[in-house]
Design a protein around this motif. Sequence first.
Motif, PDB file in Angstrom:
ATOM      1  N   LEU A  60       0.774  -1.374   0.114  1.00  0.00           N
ATOM      2  CA  LEU A  60      -0.028  -0.111   0.161  1.00  0.00           C
ATOM      3  C   LEU A  60       0.814   1.154   0.060  1.00  0.00           C
ATOM      4  O   LEU A  60       0.524   2.280  -0.626  1.00  0.00           O
ATOM      5  N   ALA A  61       1.970   1.046   0.610  1.00  0.00           N
ATOM      6  CA  ALA A  61       2.902   2.396   0.689  1.00  0.00           C
ATOM      7  C   ALA A  61       3.327   2.604  -0.985  1.00  0.00           C
ATOM      8  O   ALA A  61       3.512   3.653  -1.187  1.00  0.00           O
ATOM      9  N   ALA A  62       3.904   1.445  -1.423  1.00  0.00           N
ATOM     10  CA  ALA A  62       4.273   1.641  -2.918  1.00  0.00           C
ATOM     11  C   ALA A  62       3.281   2.256  -4.003  1.00  0.00           C
ATOM     12  O   ALA A  62       3.568   3.092  -4.907  1.00  0.00           O
ATOM     13  N   TYR A  63       1.960   1.960  -3.654  1.00  0.00           N
ATOM     14  CA  TYR A  63       0.745   2.621  -4.417  1.00  0.00           C
ATOM     15  C   TYR A  63       0.168   3.968  -3.656  1.00  0.00           C
ATOM     16  O   TYR A  63      -0.851   4.373  -4.258  1.00  0.00           O
ATOM     17  N   GLN A  64       0.796   4.416  -2.763  1.00  0.00           N
ATOM     18  CA  GLN A  64       0.191   5.602  -2.188  1.00  0.00           C
ATOM     19  C   GLN A  64       0.139   6.825  -3.114  1.00  0.00           C
ATOM     20  O   GLN A  64       1.007   6.928  -3.947  1.00  0.00           O
ATOM     21  N   GLY A  65      -0.843   7.581  -2.902  1.00  0.00           N
ATOM     22  CA  GLY A  65      -1.363   8.729  -4.094  1.00  0.00           C
ATOM     23  C   GLY A  65      -0.055   9.872  -4.063  1.00  0.00           C
ATOM     24  O   GLY A  65       0.397   9.933  -2.891  1.00  0.00           O
ATOM     25  N   LYS A  66       0.131  10.044  -5.312  1.00  0.00           N
ATOM     26  CA  LYS A  66       1.013  11.186  -5.570  1.00  0.00           C
ATOM     27  C   LYS A  66       0.718  12.459  -5.893  1.00  0.00           C
ATOM     28  O   LYS A  66       1.299  13.383  -5.817  1.00  0.00           O
TER      29      LYS A  66
ATOM     30  N   LEU B 122      10.872  -0.738  15.285  1.00  0.00           N
ATOM     31  CA  LEU B 122      11.011   0.506  14.537  1.00  0.00           C
ATOM     32  C   LEU B 122      11.650   0.738  13.156  1.00  0.00           C
ATOM     33  O   LEU B 122      11.731   1.463  12.574  1.00  0.00           O
ATOM     34  N   THR B 123      12.165  -0.418  12.864  1.00  0.00           N
ATOM     35  CA  THR B 123      13.004  -0.536  11.544  1.00  0.00           C
ATOM     36  C   THR B 123      11.695  -0.401  10.337  1.00  0.00           C
ATOM     37  O   THR B 123      12.221   0.254   9.474  1.00  0.00           O
ATOM     38  N   LEU B 124      10.968  -0.942  10.423  1.00  0.00           N
ATOM     39  CA  LEU B 124       9.677  -0.763   9.377  1.00  0.00           C
ATOM     40  C   LEU B 124       9.221   0.636   9.493  1.00  0.00           C
ATOM     41  O   LEU B 124       8.811   1.181   8.399  1.00  0.00           O
ATOM     42  N   ALA B 125       9.079   0.852  10.631  1.00  0.00           N
ATOM     43  CA  ALA B 125       8.273   2.429  11.037  1.00  0.00           C
ATOM     44  C   ALA B 125       9.233   3.251  10.203  1.00  0.00           C
ATOM     45  O   ALA B 125       8.823   4.391   9.614  1.00  0.00           O
TER      46      ALA B 125
ATOM     47  N   PRO C   3       8.387   8.197   5.453  1.00  0.00           N
ATOM     48  CA  PRO C   3       7.864   9.122   4.462  1.00  0.00           C
ATOM     49  C   PRO C   3       6.467   8.999   4.141  1.00  0.00           C
ATOM     50  O   PRO C   3       5.608   9.878   3.821  1.00  0.00           O
ATOM     51  N   ASN C   4       5.982   7.696   3.900  1.00  0.00           N
ATOM     52  CA  ASN C   4       4.675   7.395   3.684  1.00  0.00           C
ATOM     53  C   ASN C   4       3.607   7.716   4.677  1.00  0.00           C
ATOM     54  O   ASN C   4       2.482   8.390   4.806  1.00  0.00           O
ATOM     55  N   MET C   5       4.248   7.562   5.885  1.00  0.00           N
ATOM     56  CA  MET C   5       3.519   8.002   7.142  1.00  0.00           C
ATOM     57  C   MET C   5       3.224   9.364   7.222  1.00  0.00           C
ATOM     58  O   MET C   5       2.137   9.819   7.605  1.00  0.00           O
ATOM     59  N   LEU C   6       4.193  10.134   6.778  1.00  0.00           N
ATOM     60  CA  LEU C   6       4.215  11.672   6.995  1.00  0.00           C
ATOM     61  C   LEU C   6       3.184  12.094   5.831  1.00  0.00           C
ATOM     62  O   LEU C   6       2.432  13.240   6.061  1.00  0.00           O
ATOM     63  N   ARG C   7       3.195  11.353   4.753  1.00  0.00           N
ATOM     64  CA  ARG C   7       2.433  12.164   3.709  1.00  0.00           C
ATOM     65  C   ARG C   7       0.927  11.372   3.937  1.00  0.00           C
ATOM     66  O   ARG C   7       0.049  12.218   3.564  1.00  0.00           O
TER      67      ARG C   7
ATOM     68  N   PRO D 136       3.950   7.755  20.273  1.00  0.00           N
ATOM     69  CA  PRO D 136       5.339   7.347  20.851  1.00  0.00           C
ATOM     70  C   PRO D 136       6.153   6.757  19.950  1.00  0.00           C
ATOM     71  O   PRO D 136       7.496   6.885  20.192  1.00  0.00           O
ATOM     72  N   ILE D 137       5.628   6.323  18.807  1.00  0.00           N
ATOM     73  CA  ILE D 137       6.567   6.093  17.745  1.00  0.00           C
ATOM     74  C   ILE D 137       7.524   6.809  16.930  1.00  0.00           C
ATOM     75  O   ILE D 137       8.843   7.139  16.909  1.00  0.00           O
ATOM     76  N   PHE D 138       6.941   8.120  16.897  1.00  0.00           N
ATOM     77  CA  PHE D 138       7.583   9.310  16.181  1.00  0.00           C
ATOM     78  C   PHE D 138       8.467   9.992  17.544  1.00  0.00           C
ATOM     79  O   PHE D 138       9.761  10.324  17.240  1.00  0.00           O
ATOM     80  N   ALA D 139       8.095   9.560  18.707  1.00  0.00           N
ATOM     81  CA  ALA D 139       8.743  10.233  19.831  1.00  0.00           C
ATOM     82  C   ALA D 139      10.110   9.262  19.903  1.00  0.00           C
ATOM     83  O   ALA D 139      11.352   9.594  19.967  1.00  0.00           O
TER      84      ALA D 139
END
Length: 696
Positions: A297-303, A360-363, A368-372, A440-443
Amino acid sequence: MDYCVIKEGDVFYLTDKGGDIAAEHDGGYGLYTKDTRFLSRMEVYIDGEKPALLSSASDKSYFASIRTMKERKDEGAIELQRERFIYDGVLYERMTVTNYFPKAAACELAVSFDADFQDMFLVRKYRTGEVGRIIGRETGEQHASIRYEGADGMLRETVVQWDREAGRVEEDGTISFVLELEPKESVRICFAIMPLLAGQKAAVVLPFEEGLSRLEASYAAWDEETVSVTTDSELFNGLYRRGVQDLRMLMTDVGYGDTPVAGLPWFAVPFGRDSLITSLFMLPLRPEKVKGTLRTLAAYQGKARDKWRDEQPGKIMHEIRFGELVTTKQSPFSPYYGTVDSTPLFLALIGEYVRWTGDLTLAEELKPNMLRALEWIDRAVLAGAGFVTYHQEAEKGFPNQGWKDSSNSIVHASGEYAASPIALSEVQGYVYQAKKNLAPIFAAMGDATLAERLEREAQELQASFERDFWMEREGFYAIALDKEQRQVESVTSNPGHLLLSGLPERSRAEQVAARLLAADMFGGYGIRTMSTEAAGYYPMSYHNGSVWPHDNALILLGLSRLGFKREAGKVISGLLDASQHFEYQRLPELYCGHGAELGEPVPYPSTCSPQAWSAGTAVAFVQAMLGLDPNVPAGEIRINPMLPEGIGELTVERLRIGAGELSLKVTRLADGPDEVSVEVLGNTTGLTIVQSAVEE
C-alpha cells in the motif's frame, strides 16, 4: 456455494460444482490471472454426454476433487474423478477414468477448451469498453494454445498440455481420448493449463503428485510458522483451521511481499481497507506477515491529484486492478483511491504492528509514507470542518467511500440519503487510534515535536467527536455527519469500531456495548449492520441490516480491549453458531440479518466466499478470548482472558510478540466468561505479563 473455486498466488480457477466451465454460462466461471479470464470453457464429455455429478469437494482451500459418472442402468458405469490444484502459475487437473462395468468397455473422453481473455470488469458486467482480438490458435499432439492481442497491445496466451496421446485434436479446442478398459481398470490423464502474459516464460510442468506435494509442503510450512491454537470445541477448531487455511490461500504478492486479497471470486486483488483490516486480524498469527500489506500500500500511495481515480497526495488506495480496461485507461482502477478509511487504517496498522513487535525498523522505512498520509488527513480535516470527510470526484467512482460503500448505506432516520461531504463515525475513530499510537513511535524516532502534536490533535478530535456525534436520545453515536454537519441518526454497527480505537469516554462506551447486543442490533447470529428500528433497515440488504463477520470482529476486539467480556462472549457464540450452517464452516462475506428464530442464518444471495477479513475473524476470536493487548515498547503484555459458552479450554502456543514467543492455556473454572484460570506454558518475550487489567 454453487461454485467450486481454488487459488494460488495470482491465479484462481472458478467452475460449477461439476468442475466444468460451460460454453454458455453466466456465472463468470474461468481461469483468471491479472484480472483476465484465460479459460472461458472447459467441458468434459463421456461418449458425447455430460456425466452426472456424484460429489464435489473443496474442503481443502487449495485442492478440489469432483466425481462424476456415465451410467447404463443395471449394468454399470464409467466413473470420472477430477482432481485439481494450482502451483507456480499452472493449473493442474488429473482425470481418472474407471470402468465399473463387469466386462471390458470402451469409451471416449472428450475435453473442450476455449479462452475469451475478457477483462474481469466485463465478465462481471461492471463496465463496458473496447477490447482486443484472438490472433491465433495452435494445436499439436499433446498441446494447444490460444493467443490474444489486447487493446493495450499486450499479448496474452493460454497454453494447454496433456500427458497422453490424444485420439483426436480439433481446431475448436476439443481433445478426445479413446479408452479401452478392463473391469475396474483406471486410466489417468493429466492436464496442465498456463495463463501467460507477454514476455512471461512458461513454467516447468511437474508430475501431478510432485506439484501437489510441493503445494502441500508450503501449507505445512505456513502452519508451522504461525501460532498454534486448540480448544475443546470442535466447532471452534473447525472454524479456526478453515480461516487460517483460507488466509494462506488468499495471500498474493504483486511485488512488495505477501498481502491478503479481499476475496473470491471477484476481488482477488489487493485492497486498501480489506487488506489492512485482514492484516490487523492476522497480527496474532505472526505479526511480521503484515509487512507485505504495508509495503504494497505504501508503494501505491497517492502522489498527485487526479479526479479520474479519486487520487490525492498521500492517500492510500481502495483497490487495484490489472486488466485490459485499466491498462487502456477505460477504468480508473489503476489503482482507484475512492476510500476514506484506508489512509487512517494504514497508519493505525503501523501503530498496532509496533505495539506487537517493537520493530521501529519498518516504521523508519515507512516514515515518508506515514508523513504523507498524515498530511492527507490534515487536509481532509481542514476541508471537513474538523473531521475527515469524503466526496466522490471520479465519474465512475463510488458515492459512499467507507466500508459500507453501497449507495443507500448512509441514511437519515427520515429515510433521506445523506448528502456528501460525509464524516463517518468509525473513520474518526481510526484517525484517533492512528494518532494516539503513532505519537510514541515518532517520539522514539526522535521527532518529539510531531509526537506532541499528534497527541494534542487526538485529544482535540476526541472532544469534538463526543460533542458532535453523540445522540443523547438514542444513547449512541450517529453513523455520520452529513454535508450540513447534521447527525445521520440511524443506529448502526459503525460506531462499534470506536471501541477498539479507545475514543469513547467510558460511560458512553458502556452504552454503545449494551446497545450493540440489544435485540434490535443482535439477532443471535451476530451484530447487524443496522438496527431493526431504523428507517433504512432491510435484513436482506447489503449494508442496512445484514451481518458481516469482519464488522463483528472489529467490534469484538474493542469489547475485549475494554473488558466487556460477556458482550464479547455473546458475539463469539453467535458467529460460531452461524458458521456451522455454511459450507466447510467458512464464514462468508455477509449473511442476512434475520434472527436466530428461523433456525439457521439466511445466506445473502451473492456473496464472496472465501473472504479474507471473514477468514481472519477466527484469529480475532483468539485475541479476544485471551484479552490480549501487547505493548512491546512499554515492556508489557496485557491479558484479560474469557471463554465464551461452549469452550472450556483454550491453548495458544508460539504466539509471537516482540523478540520471543508466548504460550498460554486458559481453562474455565465455572459458568460465566470471566471465571477462568491462566497458565503460562512458556514466555521468551522478556516482557511483563499483566493480567486482568483494562486500560482506561
